[in-house]
Design an enzyme around this catalytic site. Structure first.
Site, PDB file in Angstrom:
ATOM      1  N   THR A 120       0.851  -1.180   0.000  1.00 12.39           N
ATOM      2  CA  THR A 120       0.000   0.000   0.000  1.00 12.39           C
ATOM      3  C   THR A 120       0.890   1.235   0.000  1.00 12.39           C
ATOM      4  O   THR A 120       2.112   1.136  -0.207  1.00 12.39           O
ATOM      5  CB  THR A 120      -1.027  -0.052   1.154  1.00 12.39           C
ATOM      6  OG1 THR A 120      -1.915   1.055   1.002  1.00 12.39           O
ATOM      7  CG2 THR A 120      -0.402  -0.019   2.530  1.00 12.39           C
ATOM      8  N   LYS A 145       3.697   1.220  -4.109  1.00 13.61           N
ATOM      9  CA  LYS A 145       3.251   0.467  -5.292  1.00 13.61           C
ATOM     10  C   LYS A 145       4.107   0.714  -6.529  1.00 13.61           C
ATOM     11  O   LYS A 145       4.374  -0.212  -7.296  1.00 13.61           O
ATOM     12  CB  LYS A 145       1.788   0.804  -5.590  1.00 13.61           C
ATOM     13  CG  LYS A 145       0.857   0.289  -4.523  1.00 13.61           C
ATOM     14  CD  LYS A 145      -0.582   0.664  -4.783  1.00 13.61           C
ATOM     15  CE  LYS A 145      -1.430   0.200  -3.608  1.00 13.61           C
ATOM     16  NZ  LYS A 145      -2.843   0.441  -3.783  1.00 13.61           N
ATOM     17  N   GLY A 177      -1.010  10.426 -10.482  1.00 13.78           N
ATOM     18  CA  GLY A 177       0.420  10.106 -10.512  1.00 13.78           C
ATOM     19  C   GLY A 177       0.825   9.005  -9.555  1.00 13.78           C
ATOM     20  O   GLY A 177       1.964   8.531  -9.586  1.00 13.78           O
ATOM     21  N   GLY A 178      -0.080   8.544  -8.696  1.00 18.53           N
ATOM     22  CA  GLY A 178       0.275   7.526  -7.703  1.00 18.53           C
ATOM     23  C   GLY A 178       0.047   6.123  -8.225  1.00 18.53           C
ATOM     24  O   GLY A 178      -0.441   5.922  -9.349  1.00 18.53           O
ATOM     25  N   THR A 226       1.710  16.770  -8.804  1.00 19.48           N
ATOM     26  CA  THR A 226       2.822  16.961  -9.742  1.00 19.48           C
ATOM     27  C   THR A 226       2.247  16.782 -11.140  1.00 19.48           C
ATOM     28  O   THR A 226       2.048  15.659 -11.620  1.00 19.48           O
ATOM     29  CB  THR A 226       3.926  15.904  -9.471  1.00 19.48           C
ATOM     30  OG1 THR A 226       4.164  15.859  -8.069  1.00 19.48           O
ATOM     31  CG2 THR A 226       5.199  16.238 -10.213  1.00 19.48           C
TER      32      THR A 226
HETATM   33  P1  NAP Z   1       0.955   6.772  -3.735  1.00 18.60           P
HETATM   34  O1  NAP Z   1       1.473   5.834  -4.771  1.00 18.60           O
HETATM   35  O2  NAP Z   1       1.886   7.284  -2.691  1.00 18.60           O
HETATM   36  O3  NAP Z   1       0.308   8.018  -4.525  1.00 18.60           O
HETATM   37  C1  NAP Z   1      -0.207   9.092  -3.886  1.00 18.60           C
HETATM   38  C2  NAP Z   1      -0.885  10.040  -4.883  1.00 18.60           C
HETATM   39  O4  NAP Z   1      -1.493  11.077  -4.128  1.00 18.60           O
HETATM   40  C3  NAP Z   1       0.061  10.741  -5.839  1.00 18.60           C
HETATM   41  O5  NAP Z   1      -0.660  11.072  -6.998  1.00 18.60           O
HETATM   42  C4  NAP Z   1       0.461  11.993  -5.062  1.00 18.60           C
HETATM   43  O6  NAP Z   1       0.806  13.086  -5.896  1.00 18.60           O
HETATM   44  C5  NAP Z   1      -0.827  12.324  -4.354  1.00 18.60           C
HETATM   45  N1  NAP Z   1      -0.616  12.954  -3.068  1.00 18.60           N
HETATM   46  C6  NAP Z   1       0.007  12.437  -1.980  1.00 18.60           C
HETATM   47  N2  NAP Z   1      -0.027  13.311  -0.964  1.00 18.60           N
HETATM   48  C7  NAP Z   1      -0.680  14.403  -1.436  1.00 18.60           C
HETATM   49  C8  NAP Z   1      -1.015  15.654  -0.852  1.00 18.60           C
HETATM   50  N3  NAP Z   1      -0.696  15.957   0.406  1.00 18.60           N
HETATM   51  N4  NAP Z   1      -1.679  16.541  -1.609  1.00 18.60           N
HETATM   52  C9  NAP Z   1      -2.010  16.247  -2.885  1.00 18.60           C
HETATM   53  N5  NAP Z   1      -1.702  15.079  -3.494  1.00 18.60           N
HETATM   54  C10 NAP Z   1      -1.053  14.178  -2.763  1.00 18.60           C
HETATM   55  O7  NAP Z   1      -0.278   6.143  -2.941  1.00 18.60           O
HETATM   56  P2  NAP Z   1      -1.286   4.995  -3.387  1.00 18.60           P
HETATM   57  O8  NAP Z   1      -0.758   3.691  -2.958  1.00 18.60           O
HETATM   58  O9  NAP Z   1      -1.639   5.212  -4.795  1.00 18.60           O
HETATM   59  O10 NAP Z   1      -2.547   5.271  -2.430  1.00 18.60           O
HETATM   60  C11 NAP Z   1      -3.350   6.431  -2.565  1.00 18.60           C
HETATM   61  C12 NAP Z   1      -4.569   6.326  -1.663  1.00 18.60           C
HETATM   62  O11 NAP Z   1      -5.482   5.353  -2.156  1.00 18.60           O
HETATM   63  C13 NAP Z   1      -4.267   5.910  -0.219  1.00 18.60           C
HETATM   64  O12 NAP Z   1      -5.105   6.639   0.638  1.00 18.60           O
HETATM   65  C14 NAP Z   1      -4.644   4.454  -0.173  1.00 18.60           C
HETATM   66  O13 NAP Z   1      -5.002   4.030   1.121  1.00 18.60           O
HETATM   67  C15 NAP Z   1      -5.845   4.457  -1.110  1.00 18.60           C
HETATM   68  N6  NAP Z   1      -6.101   3.145  -1.692  1.00 18.60           N
HETATM   69  C16 NAP Z   1      -7.247   2.494  -1.382  1.00 18.60           C
HETATM   70  C17 NAP Z   1      -7.518   1.267  -1.953  1.00 18.60           C
HETATM   71  C18 NAP Z   1      -8.794   0.568  -1.636  1.00 18.60           C
HETATM   72  O14 NAP Z   1      -8.861  -0.636  -1.880  1.00 18.60           O
HETATM   73  N7  NAP Z   1      -9.788   1.248  -1.153  1.00 18.60           N
HETATM   74  C19 NAP Z   1      -6.626   0.664  -2.833  1.00 18.60           C
HETATM   75  C20 NAP Z   1      -5.479   1.357  -3.126  1.00 18.60           C
HETATM   76  C21 NAP Z   1      -5.222   2.591  -2.538  1.00 18.60           C
HETATM   77  P3  NAP Z   1       2.292  13.292  -6.497  1.00 18.60           P
HETATM   78  O15 NAP Z   1       2.353  12.428  -7.733  1.00 18.60           O
HETATM   79  O16 NAP Z   1       2.398  14.721  -6.769  1.00 18.60           O
HETATM   80  O17 NAP Z   1       3.252  12.806  -5.423  1.00 18.60           O
END
Ligand code: NAP
Length: 310
Positions: free
Chosen positions: A88, A92, A155-156, A180
């Site tokens: 998570t 990823k 982007g994430g 970004t």
């Molecule tokens: P990640 O790879 O770290 O990506 C985070 C994303 O959010 C990037 O686009 C990042 O932008 C942006 N971001 C992070 N902090 C931010 C902030 N303070 N302000 C604005 N944008 C911000 O994380 P991930 O694994 O994709 O997870 C993202 C979220 O989805 C988490 O909350 C996770 O728990 C949730 N999720 C839930 C499920 C589910 O089954 N419900 C599954 C997967 C994920 P930049 O590119 O600019 O860094």
């Protein structure tokens, strides 16, 4: 022998001396989720319910692994006889370059949320995209292919998987938003060929990246049916809302990938605007069921998993 259901968090230091940290835990821990933060993750309660329902004698635990620890932590898995793990936030995308093989779902998204260990090799998959698709169908009784989607956090790792799934489904429109901007723009280039077909609903471009600014969001939102938050914003009560509440309208659906808290400020705002909202719990369920099938080559006991999340 000590019998222990694991609810605690393990760390890289625990993996380094695993027999001391977990050697007496029964059933033994051979699965888990790596993240930072990870305390919020409901995957352990859901996956442990699935393991019990299928009478598989192992446990799934939480691992607090920081970004700079991921490579080392992953390398312990084959020797400690792990079956597989989930990844998570924030691992990823980084994990994609740290596995031995990737299947098509992971290669497409350039992101991994599921690893299975086979013959000492780490094999990566991504179940977030398909999990998202199933969640939208079950929450809103619509198919992504019929929707105009705005994806925030493109982007994430999760954003990548969702964007690719929208492209594969040939959704009507996809608007990518990211802190970004360059990452959203790069994704547009990768997905462009999927959106080359004619527009059906109105003159707006089928695929674009826009700045995360109120004026740019406002200009798009009348041509958007589904807004997806794939950022971690909302996990903490002090987080800003990803989209100003005043921009939301009754025709819109909001899917917030965040599931803890169950009602984020974004979901409260769409309620107040008269639209429909759903948190990420159903995506958690479906991506987790798909991961289970990858690890054990069998259908997941989805009812037991759903019940464990109630
Ligand atoms: P990640 O790879 O770290 O990506 C985070 C994303 O959010 C990037 O686009 C990042 O932008 C942006 N971001 C992070 N902090 C931010 C902030 N303070 N302000 C604005 N944008 C911000 O994380 P991930 O694994 O994709 O997870 C993202 C979220 O989805 C988490 O909350 C996770 O728990 C949730 N999720 C839930 C499920 C589910 O089954 N419900 C599954 C997967 C994920 P930049 O590119 O600019 O860094």
């Amino acid at each position: 022998m000590k019998q222990k259901q694991t609810t605690e968090r393990y760390t890289l230091a625990d993996l380094e001396s695993w027999s001391r940290a977990a050697g007496r835990v029964q059933p033994s821990i051979r699965m888990g989720v790596f993240g930072d933060p990870v305390a919020h993750s409901l995957s352990p309660q859901m996956q442990n319910a699935a393991l019990r329902a299928c009478k598989i004698d192992t446990q799934y635990a939480r691992f607090h692994i920081r970004a700079n620890e991921l490579r080392s932590a992953l390398r312990f898995l084959p020797d400690l006889d792990f079956i597989g793990i989930n990844l998570t936030v924030p691992h990823k995308i980084a994990a994609f370059t740290q596995i031995d093989e990737a299947d098509e779902s992971a290669s497409r998204a350039g992101a991994v949320n599921t690893i299975r260990v086979r013959e000492k090799k780490l094999i990566g998959s991504n179940t977030d995209g398909e999990g998202f698709l199933r969640a939208i169908r079950s929450e809103f009784s619509v198919d992504v292919r019929d929707l105009r989607v705005m994806l925030i956090g493109a982007g994430g790792g999760t954003g990548h998987a969702i964007a690719w799934q929208c492209a594969l489904e040939n959704c009507e429109r996809l608007v990518l938003v990211n802190r970004t901007y360059e990452k959203a723009q790069a994704l547009v280039e990768q997905l462009r060929s999927y959106f080359a077909g004619p527009r059906v609903l109105g003159p707006a471009a089928r695929l674009e990246a826009i700045a995360w600014e109120e004026a740019a969001l406002r200009a798009q939102l009348s041509d958007i049916d589904l807004i997806v938050n794939a950022t971690p914003l909302g996990m903490n009560s002090s987080d800003p809302i990803p989209i100003p509440a005043r921009l939301l309208a009754p025709h819109q659906m909001v899917f917030d990938c965040v599931y803890g808290p169950s009602k984020t400020s974004l979901l409260r705002a769409v309620d107040e605007a008269g639209g429909r909202g759903a948190n990420g719990l159903s995506m958690l369920l479906h991506q987790g069921a798909l991961s289970f099938s990858i690890w054990f080559d069998r259908e997941a006991p989805i009812d037991a998993m759903r019940k464990a999340l109630l």
